[in-house]
Design a protein around this motif. Structure first.
Motif, short mmCIF file in Angstrom:
data_model
loop_
_atom_site.label_atom_id
_atom_site.label_comp_id
_atom_site.label_asym_id
_atom_site.label_seq_id
_atom_site.Cartn_x
_atom_site.Cartn_y
_atom_site.Cartn_z
N TRP A 32 1.08 -1.33 0.18
CA TRP A 32 0.32 0.22 0.03
C TRP A 32 0.68 1.51 -0.28
CZ3 TRP A 32 -5.06 -0.53 -0.55
CH2 TRP A 32 -5.96 -1.92 -0.29
N GLU A 33 0.75 2.64 -1.34
CA GLU A 33 0.82 3.54 -0.48
C GLU A 33 0.01 4.40 -1.17
OE1 GLU A 33 4.12 3.39 -3.93
OE2 GLU A 33 4.71 1.68 -4.07
N ASP A 34 0.95 6.35 -0.84
CA ASP A 34 -0.31 7.02 -0.79
C ASP A 34 -0.91 7.72 -1.92
OD1 ASP A 34 0.05 7.59 2.10
OD2 ASP A 34 1.81 8.53 1.58
N ALA A 35 -2.17 7.11 -2.27
CA ALA A 35 -2.75 7.66 -3.40
C ALA A 35 -1.12 8.69 -4.20
CB ALA A 35 -3.60 8.46 -3.59
N PRO A 36 -1.64 8.25 -5.55
CA PRO A 36 -1.24 9.81 -6.23
C PRO A 36 -1.76 10.69 -6.16
CG PRO A 36 -2.08 8.09 -7.97
CD PRO A 36 -3.03 7.32 -6.12
N ALA A 38 -2.58 13.12 -8.50
CA ALA A 38 -3.63 13.81 -8.64
C ALA A 38 -4.50 12.49 -7.99
CB ALA A 38 -3.95 12.38 -10.05
N LEU A 39 -5.43 12.14 -7.24
CA LEU A 39 -5.72 12.27 -6.38
C LEU A 39 -6.33 12.66 -4.61
CD1 LEU A 39 -5.90 8.47 -6.87
CD2 LEU A 39 -7.91 9.58 -7.39
N PRO A 40 -7.18 13.04 -4.03
CA PRO A 40 -6.58 13.53 -3.16
C PRO A 40 -6.03 13.12 -1.64
CG PRO A 40 -9.19 13.94 -3.99
CD PRO A 40 -8.40 13.13 -4.42
N LYS A 41 -5.88 14.07 -1.07
CA LYS A 41 -4.85 13.08 0.27
C LYS A 41 -5.82 12.18 0.90
CE LYS A 41 -1.35 16.53 0.39
NZ LYS A 41 -0.01 16.06 0.67
N GLY A 42 -4.82 11.35 1.92
CA GLY A 42 -6.05 10.63 2.69
C GLY A 42 -6.52 8.85 1.55
N GLY A 43 -6.01 8.53 1.25
CA GLY A 43 -6.25 7.57 0.03
C GLY A 43 -5.26 6.03 0.05
N LYS A 44 -5.37 5.71 0.05
CA LYS A 44 -3.54 4.94 -0.21
C LYS A 44 -4.55 3.80 -1.57
CE LYS A 44 -1.39 5.25 4.21
NZ LYS A 44 -0.27 5.54 3.66
N LEU A 45 -2.80 3.25 -2.22
CA LEU A 45 -3.31 2.35 -3.43
C LEU A 45 -2.66 1.42 -3.09
CD1 LEU A 45 -3.81 5.08 -6.06
CD2 LEU A 45 -5.92 3.94 -5.31
N ALA A 46 -2.98 0.47 -3.93
CA ALA A 46 -2.27 -1.06 -4.21
C ALA A 46 -2.12 -2.06 -5.62
CB ALA A 46 -2.14 -1.82 -3.06
N VAL A 47 -1.13 -1.49 -6.29
CA VAL A 47 -1.14 -2.23 -7.05
C VAL A 47 -1.50 -3.78 -7.34
CG1 VAL A 47 -0.49 -1.68 -10.04
CG2 VAL A 47 -0.07 0.28 -8.33
N LEU A 48 -1.94 -4.16 -8.12
CA LEU A 48 -2.22 -5.72 -8.26
C LEU A 48 -1.27 -6.48 -9.45
CD1 LEU A 48 -6.27 -6.41 -6.76
CD2 LEU A 48 -4.00 -5.96 -5.35
N LYS A 63 -8.28 2.09 -1.15
CA LYS A 63 -8.53 2.80 0.83
C LYS A 63 -8.85 3.80 1.08
CE LYS A 63 -6.10 -1.19 2.87
NZ LYS A 63 -4.97 -1.53 4.19
N MET A 64 -9.92 4.23 1.15
CA MET A 64 -10.47 5.80 1.07
C MET A 64 -10.97 5.76 2.43
SD MET A 64 -12.47 6.09 -2.70
CE MET A 64 -12.71 4.68 -3.34
N PRO A 65 -10.48 6.67 3.28
CA PRO A 65 -10.78 6.54 4.72
C PRO A 65 -12.32 7.23 4.64
CG PRO A 65 -9.46 8.86 4.17
CD PRO A 65 -9.46 8.09 3.16
N ALA A 66 -13.18 7.19 5.79
CA ALA A 66 -14.58 8.04 5.76
C ALA A 66 -14.73 9.48 5.16
CB ALA A 66 -15.22 8.34 7.50
N GLY A 67 -15.24 10.11 5.12
CA GLY A 67 -15.20 11.23 4.34
C GLY A 67 -14.41 11.58 3.05
#
Length: 151
Positions: A32-36, A38-48, A63-67
């Motif tokens: 998991w890494e921070d979203a790039p 181009a996306l709002p802060k707080g999201g996480k991404l994993a490339v499958l 993964k996106m947090p509440a709100g």
């Protein structure tokens, strides 16, 4: 019979156009890494699978947090997503109206064709799987919404 042969030929042609790789990734092995930017802060991404920044098929987890909110935008290419946990609220318009957004709950699937304007938000932590043909891009309708322009 002619129809079956035609469909078989189409499937073989499509299969030959993509790399023939297999991939096995357990949840505990996802990186998991921070979203790039181009996306709002707080999201996480994993490339499958694949590389979303390049031509070709890809699959990612998000993964996106509440709100969490992704303001009105579009992608150049089609996007397919499945909600794995939580719920994603999706609106199909140029402006955010949380009252009219569609609630897509765990197990739900959403396909949006390229260039269709939409926005998304969460109310609780949410995990998605997103797949498509790269390169993945995001084009905000309002330049002020683009996190890349914010300091």
């Amino acid at each position: 019979m002619k129809r079956i042969l035609l469909m078989s030929a189409m499937l073989l042609t499509a299969a030959a156009a993509y790399p023939q790789e297999t991939s096995f990734i357990n949840q505990s092995d996802m990186k998991w890494e921070d979203a790039p930017p181009a996306l709002p802060k707080g999201g996480k991404l994993a490339v499958l699978f694949g590389d979303p920044s390049k031509e070709g098929p890809y699959s990612i987890r998000a993964k996106m947090p509440a709100g969490y909110m992704v303001p009105p935008h579009f992608h150049t290419k089609d996007e397919n997503l499945t909600v794995l946990s939580g719920a994603l609220y999706i609106g199909m318009s140029d402006t955010v109206d949380k009252k009219t957004a569609h609630a897509l709950k765990a197990g739900g699937f959403h396909h949006v064709p390229g260039k269709v304007h939409h926005y998304a938000f969460t109310k609780a932590p949410t995990v998605l799987q997103i797949s498509g043909e790269g390169p993945f891009d995001i084009n905000y309708l309002n330049a002020a919404d683009d996190p890349r322009t914010k300091k």
